[in-house]
Design an enzyme around this catalytic site. Structure first.
Site, PDB file in Angstrom:
ATOM      1  N   ILE A  34      39.191  20.862  40.589  1.00  0.00           N
ATOM      2  CA  ILE A  34      39.825  19.756  41.697  1.00  0.00           C
ATOM      3  C   ILE A  34      38.789  19.629  42.572  1.00  0.00           C
ATOM      4  O   ILE A  34      38.566  18.420  43.169  1.00  0.00           O
ATOM      5  CB  ILE A  34      41.049  20.443  42.491  1.00  0.00           C
ATOM      6  CG1 ILE A  34      41.828  19.337  42.858  1.00  0.00           C
ATOM      7  CG2 ILE A  34      40.696  21.229  43.459  1.00  0.00           C
ATOM      8  CD1 ILE A  34      43.201  19.652  43.581  1.00  0.00           C
ATOM      9  N   ASN A  91      34.218  34.615  38.364  1.00  0.00           N
ATOM     10  CA  ASN A  91      34.271  35.399  39.490  1.00  0.00           C
ATOM     11  C   ASN A  91      35.310  36.434  39.596  1.00  0.00           C
ATOM     12  O   ASN A  91      36.387  36.076  39.041  1.00  0.00           O
ATOM     13  CB  ASN A  91      34.473  34.584  40.785  1.00  0.00           C
ATOM     14  CG  ASN A  91      33.303  33.648  40.835  1.00  0.00           C
ATOM     15  OD1 ASN A  91      32.096  33.758  40.773  1.00  0.00           O
ATOM     16  ND2 ASN A  91      33.673  32.062  41.286  1.00  0.00           N
ATOM     17  N   GLU A  99      38.842  33.160  44.230  1.00  0.00           N
ATOM     18  CA  GLU A  99      39.770  32.752  45.193  1.00  0.00           C
ATOM     19  C   GLU A  99      41.333  32.540  44.531  1.00  0.00           C
ATOM     20  O   GLU A  99      42.120  32.816  44.980  1.00  0.00           O
ATOM     21  CB  GLU A  99      39.394  31.089  45.390  1.00  0.00           C
ATOM     22  CG  GLU A  99      38.342  30.999  46.248  1.00  0.00           C
ATOM     23  CD  GLU A  99      37.969  29.407  46.496  1.00  0.00           C
ATOM     24  OE1 GLU A  99      38.791  28.405  45.895  1.00  0.00           O
ATOM     25  OE2 GLU A  99      36.893  29.006  46.838  1.00  0.00           O
ATOM     26  N   HIS A 104      39.861  33.191  34.963  1.00  0.00           N
ATOM     27  CA  HIS A 104      39.374  31.802  34.641  1.00  0.00           C
ATOM     28  C   HIS A 104      37.873  31.746  34.631  1.00  0.00           C
ATOM     29  O   HIS A 104      37.103  32.651  35.016  1.00  0.00           O
ATOM     30  CB  HIS A 104      39.549  30.748  35.650  1.00  0.00           C
ATOM     31  CG  HIS A 104      39.232  31.140  37.132  1.00  0.00           C
ATOM     32  ND1 HIS A 104      39.953  31.810  37.843  1.00  0.00           N
ATOM     33  CD2 HIS A 104      38.297  30.649  37.870  1.00  0.00           C
ATOM     34  CE1 HIS A 104      39.572  32.061  39.107  1.00  0.00           C
ATOM     35  NE2 HIS A 104      38.427  31.114  38.940  1.00  0.00           N
ATOM     36  N   HIS A 106      34.716  29.264  34.483  1.00  0.00           N
ATOM     37  CA  HIS A 106      34.177  27.936  34.973  1.00  0.00           C
ATOM     38  C   HIS A 106      33.351  27.589  33.822  1.00  0.00           C
ATOM     39  O   HIS A 106      32.183  28.484  33.402  1.00  0.00           O
ATOM     40  CB  HIS A 106      33.346  28.047  36.406  1.00  0.00           C
ATOM     41  CG  HIS A 106      34.168  28.456  37.550  1.00  0.00           C
ATOM     42  ND1 HIS A 106      34.545  27.456  38.372  1.00  0.00           N
ATOM     43  CD2 HIS A 106      34.442  29.588  37.943  1.00  0.00           C
ATOM     44  CE1 HIS A 106      35.230  28.362  39.462  1.00  0.00           C
ATOM     45  NE2 HIS A 106      35.265  29.479  39.071  1.00  0.00           N
TER      46      HIS A 106
HETATM   47  P1  5GP Z   1      37.385  31.074  41.677  1.00  0.00           P
HETATM   48  O1  5GP Z   1      36.497  30.721  43.232  1.00  0.00           O
HETATM   49  O2  5GP Z   1      38.679  31.676  41.833  1.00  0.00           O
HETATM   50  O3  5GP Z   1      36.256  31.393  40.803  1.00  0.00           O
HETATM   51  O4  5GP Z   1      37.765  29.345  41.453  1.00  0.00           O
HETATM   52  C1  5GP Z   1      38.625  28.672  41.800  1.00  0.00           C
HETATM   53  C2  5GP Z   1      38.545  27.018  41.245  1.00  0.00           C
HETATM   54  O5  5GP Z   1      39.900  26.705  41.363  1.00  0.00           O
HETATM   55  C3  5GP Z   1      37.668  26.569  42.410  1.00  0.00           C
HETATM   56  O6  5GP Z   1      36.615  26.188  41.918  1.00  0.00           O
HETATM   57  C4  5GP Z   1      38.650  25.386  43.046  1.00  0.00           C
HETATM   58  O7  5GP Z   1      38.156  24.411  43.221  1.00  0.00           O
HETATM   59  C5  5GP Z   1      39.594  25.443  41.890  1.00  0.00           C
HETATM   60  N1  5GP Z   1      40.751  25.110  42.112  1.00  0.00           N
HETATM   61  C6  5GP Z   1      41.600  25.604  43.320  1.00  0.00           C
HETATM   62  N2  5GP Z   1      42.949  25.011  43.283  1.00  0.00           N
HETATM   63  C7  5GP Z   1      42.901  24.019  42.113  1.00  0.00           C
HETATM   64  C8  5GP Z   1      43.916  23.063  41.871  1.00  0.00           C
HETATM   65  O8  5GP Z   1      45.193  22.931  42.382  1.00  0.00           O
HETATM   66  N3  5GP Z   1      43.760  22.453  40.602  1.00  0.00           N
HETATM   67  C9  5GP Z   1      42.329  22.531  40.092  1.00  0.00           C
HETATM   68  N4  5GP Z   1      42.248  21.847  39.276  1.00  0.00           N
HETATM   69  N5  5GP Z   1      41.618  23.310  40.546  1.00  0.00           N
HETATM   70  C10 5GP Z   1      41.884  23.940  41.462  1.00  0.00           C
END
Ligand code: 5GP
Length: 119
Positions: A34, A91, A99, A104, A106
């Protein structure tokens, strides 16, 4: 840490929140981030409830693990921008900057991605 089924990716998997889907099969779902940090920024998640790559490697079946990485390979192959190169990243935990507590990966592509870490 146990799996929290109220996390945003669990909601996406249950269809409670929309996503811009890139790919789906029985093991994995891929969709656009997003808040993209590159021209291509895709998130790939397993269908199963795993908190992190560590949890996934420890608890997922061999079939789930193989299916997940086959999906990653397929996505990368199908996306034109990855052909000049791309980067995957996952992460874990507070210091890793995770987060969303659903495992997941990326996938970034579409421009030179610079050094591996900013500092
Ligand atoms: P993390 O920091 O956990 O590795 O990455 C989480 C990712 O999820 C972030 O890059 C953030 O932009 C993405 N993200 C968070 N909420 C949503 C959502 O509701 N939809 C989508 N498509 N991505 C999300």
């Amino acid at each position: 840490m146990g799996y929290d089924s109220t996390n945003i990716f669990a909601k996406i998997l249950r269809g409670e929140i929309p996503c811009k889907k890139v790919y789906e099969d029985e093991f994995a779902l891929a969709f656009h981030d997003i808040h993209p940090k590159a021209p291509v920024h895709i998130l790939l998640i397993p269908k199963g409830a795993y908190v992190s790559f560590e949890d996934f490697g420890e608890k997922a079946s061999s079939q789930e693990i193989a299916g997940f990485f086959k999906a990653l390979s397929k996505i990368s192959k199908d996306i034109e921008e990855t052909q000049k190169g791309c980067r995957i990243l996952s992460n874990k935990g507070i210091n890793g900057g995770q987060e969303v507590p659903h495992f997941h990966i990326h996938l970034f592509a579409g421009r030179p991605l610079g050094p591996m870490l900013s500092s």
